[in-house]
Scaffold this active site. Structure first.
Site, PDB file in Angstrom:
ATOM      1  N   CYS A  22       0.302  -1.792   0.066  1.00 46.17           N
ATOM      2  CA  CYS A  22      -0.288   0.045   0.097  1.00 46.17           C
ATOM      3  C   CYS A  22       0.958   0.909  -0.079  1.00 46.17           C
ATOM      4  CB  CYS A  22      -1.103  -0.002   1.333  1.00 46.17           C
ATOM      5  SG  CYS A  22      -1.971  -1.189   1.364  1.00 46.17           S
ATOM      6  N   ARG A  57       3.644  -0.498  -4.584  1.00 46.17           N
ATOM      7  CA  ARG A  57       3.288  -0.743  -3.232  1.00 46.17           C
ATOM      8  C   ARG A  57       2.104  -1.786  -3.289  1.00 46.17           C
ATOM      9  NH1 ARG A  57       6.978   1.739   0.757  1.00 46.17           N
ATOM     10  NH2 ARG A  57       5.593   0.984   2.309  1.00 46.17           N
ATOM     11  N   TRP A  66      -3.434  -2.649  -1.722  1.00 52.18           N
ATOM     12  CA  TRP A  66      -2.499  -4.080  -1.630  1.00 52.18           C
ATOM     13  C   TRP A  66      -3.166  -4.720  -0.874  1.00 52.18           C
ATOM     14  CZ3 TRP A  66      -1.061  -7.961   1.654  1.00 52.18           C
ATOM     15  CH2 TRP A  66      -0.409  -9.601   0.193  1.00 52.18           C
ATOM     16  N   ASN A  81      -1.759   2.188   5.586  1.00 57.09           N
ATOM     17  CA  ASN A  81      -0.942   0.691   5.279  1.00 57.09           C
ATOM     18  C   ASN A  81      -0.657   0.119   6.751  1.00 57.09           C
ATOM     19  OD1 ASN A  81      -0.622   1.974   2.783  1.00 57.09           O
ATOM     20  ND2 ASN A  81       1.843   2.808   3.343  1.00 57.09           N
ATOM     21  N   GLY A  82      -0.849  -0.961   6.066  1.00 63.90           N
ATOM     22  CA  GLY A  82      -0.878  -1.949   7.153  1.00 63.90           C
ATOM     23  C   GLY A  82      -1.842  -2.665   8.140  1.00 63.90           C
ATOM     24  N   GLU A  97      15.928 -18.737  -7.116  1.00 67.86           N
ATOM     25  CA  GLU A  97      15.067 -17.242  -7.529  1.00 67.86           C
ATOM     26  C   GLU A  97      14.768 -17.415  -8.531  1.00 67.86           C
ATOM     27  OE1 GLU A  97      15.348 -15.174  -6.127  1.00 67.86           O
ATOM     28  OE2 GLU A  97      15.422 -13.112  -7.421  1.00 67.86           O
ATOM     29  N   LYS A 126      11.531 -16.373  -9.623  1.00 66.57           N
ATOM     30  CA  LYS A 126      10.856 -14.488 -11.589  1.00 66.57           C
ATOM     31  C   LYS A 126      10.029 -15.902 -12.060  1.00 66.57           C
ATOM     32  CE  LYS A 126      12.386 -12.172  -9.756  1.00 66.57           C
ATOM     33  NZ  LYS A 126      13.177 -11.987  -8.706  1.00 66.57           N
ATOM     34  N   GLU A 130       6.854 -15.270 -10.506  1.00 69.89           N
ATOM     35  CA  GLU A 130       5.694 -14.019  -9.694  1.00 69.89           C
ATOM     36  C   GLU A 130       5.366 -13.268 -10.839  1.00 69.89           C
ATOM     37  OE1 GLU A 130       9.815 -12.271  -8.091  1.00 69.89           O
ATOM     38  OE2 GLU A 130       8.564 -11.622  -7.411  1.00 69.89           O
ATOM     39  N   HIS A 176      14.232 -38.752  -7.415  1.00 70.10           N
ATOM     40  CA  HIS A 176      14.230 -39.381  -5.999  1.00 70.10           C
ATOM     41  C   HIS A 176      12.020 -38.798  -6.184  1.00 70.10           C
ATOM     42  CE1 HIS A 176      17.351 -40.177  -4.963  1.00 70.10           C
ATOM     43  NE2 HIS A 176      18.612 -39.776  -5.030  1.00 70.10           N
ATOM     44  N   LYS A 226       5.484  -4.675  -3.950  1.00 73.05           N
ATOM     45  CA  LYS A 226       6.484  -4.356  -3.508  1.00 73.05           C
ATOM     46  C   LYS A 226       6.665  -4.618  -1.746  1.00 73.05           C
ATOM     47  CE  LYS A 226      10.856  -3.906  -5.244  1.00 73.05           C
ATOM     48  NZ  LYS A 226      11.670  -5.463  -5.678  1.00 73.05           N
TER      49      LYS A 226
HETATM   50  O1  M6R Z   1      12.136  -5.992   0.389  1.00 72.94           O
HETATM   51  P1  M6R Z   1      12.365  -7.489   0.326  1.00 72.94           P
HETATM   52  O2  M6R Z   1      14.108  -8.083   0.616  1.00 72.94           O
HETATM   53  O3  M6R Z   1      12.844  -7.919   2.620  1.00 72.94           O
HETATM   54  O4  M6R Z   1      11.691  -8.271   0.622  1.00 72.94           O
HETATM   55  C1  M6R Z   1      11.386  -9.492   0.288  1.00 72.94           C
HETATM   56  C2  M6R Z   1      11.333 -10.380  -0.283  1.00 72.94           C
HETATM   57  O5  M6R Z   1       9.656  -9.766  -0.403  1.00 72.94           O
HETATM   58  C3  M6R Z   1      11.328 -10.029  -2.165  1.00 72.94           C
HETATM   59  O6  M6R Z   1      12.422 -10.494  -2.071  1.00 72.94           O
HETATM   60  C4  M6R Z   1      10.862 -10.321  -3.502  1.00 72.94           C
HETATM   61  O7  M6R Z   1      10.355 -12.377  -2.312  1.00 72.94           O
HETATM   62  C5  M6R Z   1      10.729 -10.094  -4.470  1.00 72.94           C
HETATM   63  N1  M6R Z   1       9.933  -9.504  -5.404  1.00 72.94           N
HETATM   64  C6  M6R Z   1      10.914 -11.368  -5.066  1.00 72.94           C
HETATM   65  O8  M6R Z   1      11.100 -10.653  -6.270  1.00 72.94           O
END
Ligand code: M6R
Length: 610
Positions: A2, A27, A74, A98-99, A483, A487, A490, A506, A605
């Site tokens: 948010c 956000r 969000w 926010n929160g 990772e 990627k 997501e 396995h 984000k």
């Molecule tokens: O801001 P942060 O690094 O703490 O965020 C952690 C994860 O939410 C973040 O790395 C998330 O997995 C990425 N958006 C993925 O691309």
């Protein structure tokens, strides 16, 4: 998670709201709204969807105001809808939030017993009702906020307008970030500085529990206990361009291309005049590392994956046993700590709720903490005992690239610094590796982006129509695979599993059938033959294999359909070349599928709720 913006001053607040909200959309972006003070009272315009939908509303075009608050959401409590969008009104109070208000159910019942009728399903409307209830008693906004804070449990940042306080914005933070800023034409409020870069650069991050009262010419601050506080203003070095696409079609592509420069920035100040890795500029001297006997890395998502890559370097070079924990699990099954345990929290945003909770848990257990953070002056950076900034610059795309990349480069440099400081690595080797991270890694990133442009697109075209795929690897390549799979998932919504190459047989290999895409990564020479055997296993079952491997693999007969060769002038070159390859493959796949790359569905984000 948010975004909040607010402005009061001499200028027109409405275009400032829409401009700031466009920046903050990363956000959270399922609904959006603005509340503006006008001669006829506070007008609220809000809707499901993105800022563009709001901009097209006639009510917005008709709005003129010098004092407004805005929000991009969000969804947590109640799905995305016009009604659930912020701002929310209760009596004389209009607020954005926010929160999460954890005790909202109980508070809602209490308010309903007092005759309050709720329109939305949100916890935010409940907070507005509680605040209004407190305001009815005192008629004093700050007193009302202080009283409401005693009732609200959870994390929050509020921007608030009161009907009878024209030209004034009130704000408070507890657990969720919020900053104040002052410009030539008035005072500002935002959940992060990037939203305000077009207007001003002088800002103050609110501390926990601080309450702000903004008017066009000043910001007054007090603690929850009522003591007056003088804000210590700072000036950000970020330029407004940092939050713009700079000619790229997506922030993600821009940020992928910024990585060569970001790596250099992340490590330059950590190499001393003699060429040795050295974190004394971060306030951490060699003696500190000598006390570290065991490391716990705690983080979420990609930051956690960077931790896994880093743990390999820490164990290999610094010889320090290192375990990596998912932040949201850390508190529930606290790992055993021995004397000399150091807890490293990694976070790009510095505000991730689970990582912050883990940091606070570690501190409460008496463990020394180190934050590896990108966004400066954020909560994790401030609360950790020591901090190392990754200096990647603002990262706007939801899918992290340069954030993750610089976390890896810093951890890599850190492991060599510790190894040297503790006498586990000689100066010549330490200098050589430090040099390779700063020089070879950025070059390797640029080389891959340039050389394999067409290959990436060709492979991505094959991946785009698929529903399931695998990444496999051994050693560091397996850590990178984790990772790589995240990627792809997501941003292109293709179900992807990362598997240790030797583990596939396995059980999971039964999922491999004719045409299943399998991307195998091999970064360590000594692991190549075994990875190649795993490639043969899946290829012989019909998998469409892409192999990302070292360019010194020799004249081997590849059993993969596509081969991408990684430079091998140093370990750093190979690792970072593989790292950028997995990012650009995900990007191209999502682009070909027509996905919303910078704002993938369901995501935001900075995840500031647990
Ligand atoms: O801001 P942060 O690094 O703490 O965020 C952690 C994860 O939410 C973040 O790395 C998330 O997995 C990425 N958006 C993925 O691309």
């Amino acid at each position: 998670m948010c975004g909040i913006i607010g402005y009061t001053g001499n200028g027109n607040a409405v275009p400032k709201m829409t401009e700031g909200l466009s920046v903050l959309e990363y956000r959270g972006y399922d609904s959006v709204g603005i509340a503006a003070q006008t001669d006829g009272g506070i007008s609220v315009v809000k809707c499901k969807g993105r800022i563009q939908t709001l901009k097209e509303k006639e009510e917005l075009a008709a709005l003129s105001s010098t004092c407004a608050i805005g929000h991009t959401r969000w969804a947590t409590h109640g799905g995305p809808s016009d009604i659930n969008a912020h701002p929310h009104r209760a009596g004389s109070v209009v607020l954005v939030h926010n929160g999460i208000i954890e005790n909202y159910k109980e508070l809602k019942e209490q308010m309903q017993q007092k005759g309050v009728y709720f329109l939305s399903e949100t916890d935010t409307e409940v907070a507005a009702a509680v605040l209004n209830d407190c305001y009815l008693e005192s008629g004093d906004p700050v007193a009302a906020i202080r009283k409401a804070m005693l009732q609200l449990k959870g994390s929050y940042a509020f921007g608030v307008l009161f009907d009878d306080h024209k030209g004034e914005i009130y704000a408070v933070r507890q657990g969720s970030p919020l900053i104040l800023a002052k410009g030539q034409d008035g005072s500002y409020l935002a959940s992060d500085i990037t939203a305000l870069l077009p207007f001003t650069r002088e800002y103050y991050p609110l501390e926990e529990g601080e309450i702000a009262h903004l008017t066009k010419s000043f910001a007054k601050l007090c603690s929850v206990g009522g003591e007056e506080i003088t804000p210590a203003w700072t000036t950000t070095s970020m330029s407004p361009e940092a939050a713009q696409k700079g000619g790229y079609p997506h922030f993600m592509l821009k940020e992928i291309h910024e990585q060569s420069e970001a790596i250099v920035k992340s490590v330059s100040s950590r190499i001393n005049a003699e060429g040795l890795p050295d974190f004394s500029a971060d306030g951490i001297d060699a003696d500190f590392w000598k006390q570290v006997k065991n490391i716990q890395i705690v983080a979420c998502g990609s930051a956690m994956h960077a931790g896994i890559v880093g743990s390999r370097f820490l164990e290999e070079y610094a010889k320090i046993p290192t375990n990596v924990y998912i932040a949201s699990e850390y508190r529930y099954h606290p790992p055993l700590a021995v004397d000399g345990t150091l807890v490293i929290i990694i976070s790009q945003s510095g505000e991730t709720a689970d990582s912050l909770a883990a940091l606070r848990y570690a501190k409460s257990a008496g463990l020394p903490t180190l934050g590896i953070v990108n966004a400066v002056e954020t909560t994790i950076a401030r609360e950790a005992d020591r901090r190392i900034y990754t200096y990647a610059g603002p990262e706007i795309a939801v899918a992290t690239t340069k954030g993750y990349c610089t976390q890896v480069s810093v951890l890599y440099m850190l492991s060599v610094a510790i190894a040297y400081a503790t006498g586990r690595m000689d100066a010549v080797t330490a200098k050589e590796i430090a040099h390779s991270i700063k020089e070879d890694a950025p070059r390797a990133v640029a080389h891959m982006l340039e050389t394999y442009k067409d290959t990436f697109v060709r492979i991505a075209k094959k991946l785009a129509p698929k529903e399931d795929m695998f990444y496999i690897g051994r050693g560091t390549a397996y850590a990178l695979s984790l990772e790589a799979a995240l990627k792809i998932k997501e941003i292109s919504y293709i179900h992807t599993e990362a598997y240790a190459a030797g583990e596939l047989k396995h059980g999971t290999i039964s999922l491999v059938e004719e045409g299943t895409p399998v991307i195998a990564i091999s970064t360590e020479a000594e692991l190549y033959d075994k990875t190649e055997s795993n490639v043969r296993e899946v290829a012989s079952r019909g998998a469409d294999v892409t192999l990302i491997c070292r360019d010194d693999t020799g004249e081997k007969e590849f059993s993969a359909n596509e081969v991408i060769l990684l430079p091998t002038n140093s370990e750093a070159a190979t690792v970072f070349a593989a790292l950028v390859t997995i990012q650009i493959l995900a990007y191209e796949t999502a682009r070909i599928k027509g996905c919303d790359i910078d704002r993938p569905r369901n995501l935001a984000k900075s995840v500031t709720v647990e």
